[in-house]
Write a protein that holds these residues in place. Sequence first.
Motif, PDB file in Angstrom:
ATOM      1  N   GLU A  38       0.811  -1.217   0.000  1.00 24.26           N
ATOM      2  CA  GLU A  38       0.000   0.000   0.000  1.00 24.26           C
ATOM      3  C   GLU A  38       0.851   1.276   0.000  1.00 24.26           C
ATOM      4  O   GLU A  38       0.369   2.357  -0.335  1.00 24.26           O
ATOM      5  CB  GLU A  38      -0.960   0.013   1.191  1.00 24.26           C
ATOM      6  CG  GLU A  38      -0.296   0.071   2.559  1.00 24.26           C
ATOM      7  CD  GLU A  38       0.131  -1.269   3.099  1.00 24.26           C
ATOM      8  OE1 GLU A  38       0.689  -1.311   4.221  1.00 24.26           O
ATOM      9  OE2 GLU A  38      -0.087  -2.300   2.401  1.00 24.26           O
TER      10      GLU A  38
ATOM     11  N   THR B  64      -7.174  -6.405   1.796  1.00 21.65           N
ATOM     12  CA  THR B  64      -7.609  -5.444   2.818  1.00 21.65           C
ATOM     13  C   THR B  64      -8.744  -6.057   3.626  1.00 21.65           C
ATOM     14  O   THR B  64      -9.517  -6.878   3.124  1.00 21.65           O
ATOM     15  CB  THR B  64      -8.077  -4.124   2.167  1.00 21.65           C
ATOM     16  OG1 THR B  64      -8.439  -3.194   3.193  1.00 21.65           O
ATOM     17  CG2 THR B  64      -9.266  -4.334   1.243  1.00 21.65           C
TER      18      THR B  64
ATOM     19  N   THR C 248      -5.969   0.962   6.219  1.00 21.68           N
ATOM     20  CA  THR C 248      -4.593   1.155   5.745  1.00 21.68           C
ATOM     21  C   THR C 248      -4.574   1.799   4.363  1.00 21.68           C
ATOM     22  O   THR C 248      -3.722   2.646   4.069  1.00 21.68           O
ATOM     23  CB  THR C 248      -3.837  -0.186   5.712  1.00 21.68           C
ATOM     24  OG1 THR C 248      -3.874  -0.760   7.012  1.00 21.68           O
ATOM     25  CG2 THR C 248      -2.397   0.010   5.297  1.00 21.68           C
TER      26      THR C 248
ATOM     27  N   ASN D 185      -3.032   5.601   3.339  1.00 23.32           N
ATOM     28  CA  ASN D 185      -2.063   5.806   2.262  1.00 23.32           C
ATOM     29  C   ASN D 185      -2.679   6.522   1.060  1.00 23.32           C
ATOM     30  O   ASN D 185      -2.123   6.497  -0.030  1.00 23.32           O
ATOM     31  CB  ASN D 185      -1.470   4.460   1.841  1.00 23.32           C
ATOM     32  CG  ASN D 185      -0.458   3.931   2.829  1.00 23.32           C
ATOM     33  OD1 ASN D 185       0.710   4.276   2.769  1.00 23.32           O
ATOM     34  ND2 ASN D 185      -0.914   3.101   3.764  1.00 23.32           N
TER      35      ASN D 185
END
Length: 234
Positions: free
Chosen positions: A166, A181, A186, A190
């Motif tokens: 990521e 995921t 996360t 990002n």
Amino acid sequence: MAATLTIAVPSKGRLKDNADALFERAGLALRKTGHERGYSGVMQGLDGVEVAFLSAAEIVHQLESGRVHMGVTGEDLVRETLPDVETSVEFLAPLGFGRADVVVAVPDCWIDVARMADLEDVAAQFARAHGRRLRVATKYLNLTRRFFAKAGVAGYRIVESVGATEGTPAAGTSELIVDITTTGTTLKANHLKVLEDGLVLKSQAHLFAARNAGWTDGALTLRNAILDRLSKAV
């Protein structure tokens, strides 16, 4: 008594913890034999079953070769690793843990890119501007190739990811990613967004049977007993 059936289960991590808990609830507790760090064990409550404690990835290879009769591992690993899934393994039961989605995610600043069809347009523009193809960072090389081909996207090349996938767009080593995921947190951290039709696979841990294993009458009887117990515990 000599083992009639061999089942492979994860040797570490959350998959191991969840598998241990599931078999415990089913009255089939998994116990290592010999050294605590060993790789073999028994299934309490059912004679004739040998347990092999292996990595989730190795379980896929053992299933493919038929060296184990049954195995617990993630569907994402099976579909990524095996070229012809249906001839190698049988999906016996979803186990309700290890849930995660394999998805296509792009920078959230790509406001005009919402679907896979948009990627081919972006790829053409990118090639004209930069003289190269879009880079897709992923650990799922085969799943990515099949999914992109089905979507009609060709203007890309895969960059195999060995670390935190990521983070590769921000680091400048890829333009987009295909990654796993669970919550999406996360990805958001990002500055990535999942494409509307970018769900490659909705994965979870399954109990698999190896089609190439030696299925004696005794092994089939044990397989049915394990399935019956687990179905009441999932």
